[in-house]
Scaffold this motif. Structure first.
Motif, short mmCIF file in Angstrom:
data_model
loop_
_atom_site.label_atom_id
_atom_site.label_comp_id
_atom_site.label_asym_id
_atom_site.label_seq_id
_atom_site.Cartn_x
_atom_site.Cartn_y
_atom_site.Cartn_z
N ALA A 156 0.85 -1.19 0.00
CA ALA A 156 0.00 0.00 0.00
C ALA A 156 0.88 1.24 0.00
O ALA A 156 1.86 1.32 0.74
N ALA A 157 0.54 2.20 -0.84
CA ALA A 157 1.30 3.44 -0.92
C ALA A 157 0.37 4.56 -1.35
O ALA A 157 -0.52 4.36 -2.18
N LEU A 158 0.58 5.73 -0.77
CA LEU A 158 -0.22 6.88 -1.17
C LEU A 158 0.10 7.25 -2.62
O LEU A 158 1.23 7.09 -3.07
N PRO A 159 -0.89 7.73 -3.38
CA PRO A 159 -0.64 8.08 -4.78
C PRO A 159 0.32 9.26 -4.89
O PRO A 159 0.37 10.13 -4.02
N ARG A 160 1.10 9.24 -5.95
CA ARG A 160 2.02 10.34 -6.23
C ARG A 160 1.29 11.43 -7.01
O ARG A 160 0.86 11.20 -8.15
N LEU A 161 1.14 12.58 -6.41
CA LEU A 161 0.45 13.70 -7.05
C LEU A 161 1.45 14.56 -7.80
O LEU A 161 2.49 14.93 -7.24
N ASP A 162 1.14 14.87 -9.04
CA ASP A 162 2.01 15.72 -9.85
C ASP A 162 1.77 17.17 -9.46
O ASP A 162 0.69 17.72 -9.70
N PRO A 163 2.75 17.84 -8.84
CA PRO A 163 2.52 19.22 -8.39
C PRO A 163 2.21 20.19 -9.53
O PRO A 163 1.56 21.21 -9.30
N HIS A 164 2.66 19.87 -10.73
CA HIS A 164 2.39 20.75 -11.87
C HIS A 164 0.97 20.64 -12.38
O HIS A 164 0.50 21.50 -13.12
N ARG A 165 0.26 19.58 -12.00
CA ARG A 165 -1.10 19.35 -12.51
C ARG A 165 -2.18 19.78 -11.52
O ARG A 165 -3.37 19.65 -11.82
N LEU A 166 -1.80 20.27 -10.35
CA LEU A 166 -2.80 20.56 -9.32
C LEU A 166 -3.84 21.59 -9.75
O LEU A 166 -5.04 21.35 -9.62
N PRO A 167 -3.44 22.76 -10.28
CA PRO A 167 -4.48 23.74 -10.69
C PRO A 167 -5.39 23.19 -11.79
O PRO A 167 -6.61 23.39 -11.73
N ASP A 168 -4.80 22.53 -12.77
CA ASP A 168 -5.62 21.96 -13.85
C ASP A 168 -6.53 20.86 -13.33
O ASP A 168 -7.67 20.71 -13.81
N ALA A 169 -6.06 20.08 -12.36
CA ALA A 169 -6.88 19.00 -11.81
C ALA A 169 -8.10 19.56 -11.10
O ALA A 169 -9.21 19.03 -11.23
N VAL A 170 -7.91 20.63 -10.34
CA VAL A 170 -9.04 21.26 -9.64
C VAL A 170 -10.02 21.85 -10.64
O VAL A 170 -11.25 21.68 -10.52
N ALA A 171 -9.50 22.55 -11.66
CA ALA A 171 -10.38 23.15 -12.66
C ALA A 171 -11.15 22.08 -13.43
O ALA A 171 -12.35 22.23 -13.71
N PHE A 172 -10.48 20.97 -13.75
CA PHE A 172 -11.13 19.89 -14.47
C PHE A 172 -12.25 19.26 -13.63
O PHE A 172 -13.35 19.01 -14.13
N ALA A 173 -11.97 19.02 -12.36
CA ALA A 173 -12.97 18.41 -11.48
C ALA A 173 -14.18 19.31 -11.31
O ALA A 173 -15.33 18.86 -11.36
N ARG A 174 -13.95 20.61 -11.11
CA ARG A 174 -15.06 21.53 -10.95
C ARG A 174 -15.89 21.63 -12.22
O ARG A 174 -17.12 21.67 -12.18
N ARG A 175 -15.22 21.67 -13.36
CA ARG A 175 -15.94 21.76 -14.63
C ARG A 175 -16.78 20.51 -14.87
O ARG A 175 -17.91 20.60 -15.36
N ALA A 176 -16.24 19.35 -14.51
CA ALA A 176 -16.96 18.10 -14.74
C ALA A 176 -18.21 18.02 -13.88
O ALA A 176 -19.31 17.74 -14.38
N VAL A 177 -18.08 18.26 -12.58
CA VAL A 177 -19.22 18.13 -11.68
C VAL A 177 -20.25 19.23 -11.94
O VAL A 177 -21.46 18.95 -12.03
N CYS A 178 -19.79 20.46 -12.08
CA CYS A 178 -20.73 21.57 -12.30
C CYS A 178 -21.42 21.44 -13.64
O CYS A 178 -22.61 21.76 -13.77
N GLY A 179 -20.69 20.97 -14.65
CA GLY A 179 -21.31 20.79 -15.97
C GLY A 179 -22.42 19.77 -15.94
O GLY A 179 -23.49 19.97 -16.52
N LEU A 180 -22.19 18.65 -15.25
CA LEU A 180 -23.21 17.61 -15.17
C LEU A 180 -24.42 18.10 -14.38
O LEU A 180 -25.56 17.91 -14.81
#
Length: 407
Positions: free
Chosen positions: A206-230
């Motif tokens: 078991a290991a915690l996932p490796r988060l790409d620090p360069h993708r954090l802003p895009d990941a948040v924007a993508f998640a918000r766009r997906a949920v809010c769009g639906l």
């Protein structure tokens, strides 16, 4: 004549020898191995969301938590919910010298004090489905607000629970809807090969996932766009309390669970998590129906822009999945229909050839027929059409459409 001296084996206390044998049996190792259940669990733990593992007795839920705590170097605190009273979670009143002015504080149990002193840890609430309704009500603040009596659990504490289905739980209860809606529900099953290798001494790591620090802003924007769009397109999905008692004790959509789904999408995107793991997490948060709709919405968001494909068909990369590829090809044809130009028409044919060479031929039949019907009188039939002739009779159709359009 018997020997005057005895071997160490003969003189050792029997329980010491038994302890040595037990130590050898407990001496196991771990290996990096693809395990979608364990990956989903570690991602939810990383996202600081309470997780509830559902599974039949004896399939390794508790063992997985012990292994997870050891791998993450977190002290494990196990609390059997069904053998506790509500006051064990809400706190016992302690009357001081002057309760009229000082009030009556609620004293927390010892396990909560230990977690606060450690500053971090893994709180494992076992046998949750056998806890009576009064205990479930007391657990609401523990799970959501992380409060136990007058204490607040530190941010370094993660909460995981386990439950058996009511059919296999001893004196089981359905989870109350308020408590169920606070968890990410994961169905825990056993994998035959994992069990065999584990009994042989090697368990998945078991290991915690490796988060790409360069993708954090895009990941948040993508998640918000997906949920809010639906939810903008499907407002009824915002809150749907199931009608049956059994389904209310599982995952169902509410503003709270949609917020959890949004967080999980952001973490999964930043970690590059597979679709299978994301599917487990999303469906375990808002339920199967809304979760599948959200996953379909995510698929559409990941599709390439038809205009970008038409601008550079030579560099195009089409989706592997047939349904997504069909959607992309239909979008390309629709883009040409909206702005019909010879260069765009030829680019669309090049994309259809690419689809034919890299996927199932039947996917190009309808888009090719529609694209052929868009041909203008002065547009020369491209050579690409001939490449498609083996799959569909596009060249003849284009000629017939062109002849019918002439005065």
């Amino acid at each position: 004549m018997p020997s005057a001296t005895k071997s160490a084996f003969e003189t050792a206390p029997p329980l010491d020898v038994a302890a040595d044998l037990l130590a050898l049996l407990h001496d196991t190792t771990t290996e990096q191995r693809a395990d979608s259940q364990l990956e989903a669990l570690t991602l939810a733990v990383s996202a600081d969301l309470p997780v509830l593992l559902w599974g039949e007795p004896g399939i390794g839920k508790t063992a997985a938590l012990n292994q997870l705590a050891g791998a993450l170097a977190l002290p494990l605190t196990t609390v059997i919910a069904s053998v506790h009273e509500p006051s064990d979670f809400s706190g016992l009143p302690v009357v001081g010298d002057d309760p009229a002015t000082q009030g009556v504080p609620m004293a927390p149990p010892d396990w909560a004090v230990r977690l606060v002193r450690a500053g971090h840890g893994l709180l494992f609430l076992d046998e949750l489905s056998t806890a009576p309704p009064a205990v479930q009500a007391a657990l609401l603040r523990v799970v959501l607000e992380r409060r136990v009596g007058a204490l607040r659990l530190p941010p370094g504490v993660r909460i995981v629970a386990a439950a058996n289905p009511r059919s296999s739980a001893a004196d089981g209860w359905e989870l109350s809807p308020p408590l169920a809606n606070r968890f990410v529900h994961l169905q825990w099953t056993y994998d035959h090969e994992v069990v065999v290798r584990g009994l042989g001494g090697t368990w998945p790591k078991a290991a915690l996932p490796r988060l790409d620090p360069h993708r954090l802003p895009d990941a948040v924007a993508f998640a918000r766009r997906a949920v809010c769009g639906l939810l903008t397109a499907r407002p009824r999905l915002v809150h749907q309390l199931p009608s049956s008692e059994a389904r209310r004790g599982g995952a169902w959509p509410s503003p709270r669970s949609w917020d959890m789904a949004l967080r999980l999408i952001a973490f999964a995107t930043a970690a590059g998590t597979s679709r299978g793991v994301l599917s487990m997490l999303v469906r375990g948060t808002v339920g199967d129906g809304p979760g599948l709709e959200l996953l379909a919405s995510l698929d559409r968001m990941d599709l390439p822009d038809p205009e970008a494909l038409l601008a550079d068909p030579a560099s195009a990369v089409l989706p592997e999945r047939g349904d997504l590829r069909q959607t992309v090809l239909d979008g390309v044809v629709q883009a040409v229909r909206k702005r019909p130009e010879l260069s765009r028409w030829n680019a669309a044919w090049a994309l259809l050839v690419l689809a034919l060479e890299t996927g199932a031929p039947d996917l190009v039949v309808v888009p090719a027929a529609t694209l052929a019907a868009l041909r203008r009188d002065d547009w020369q039939v491209p050579a690409a059409i001939e490449q498609l002739a083996g799959a569909v009779s596009v060249s003849q159709r284009a000629d017939r459409v062109g002849a019918g359009a002439r005065p």
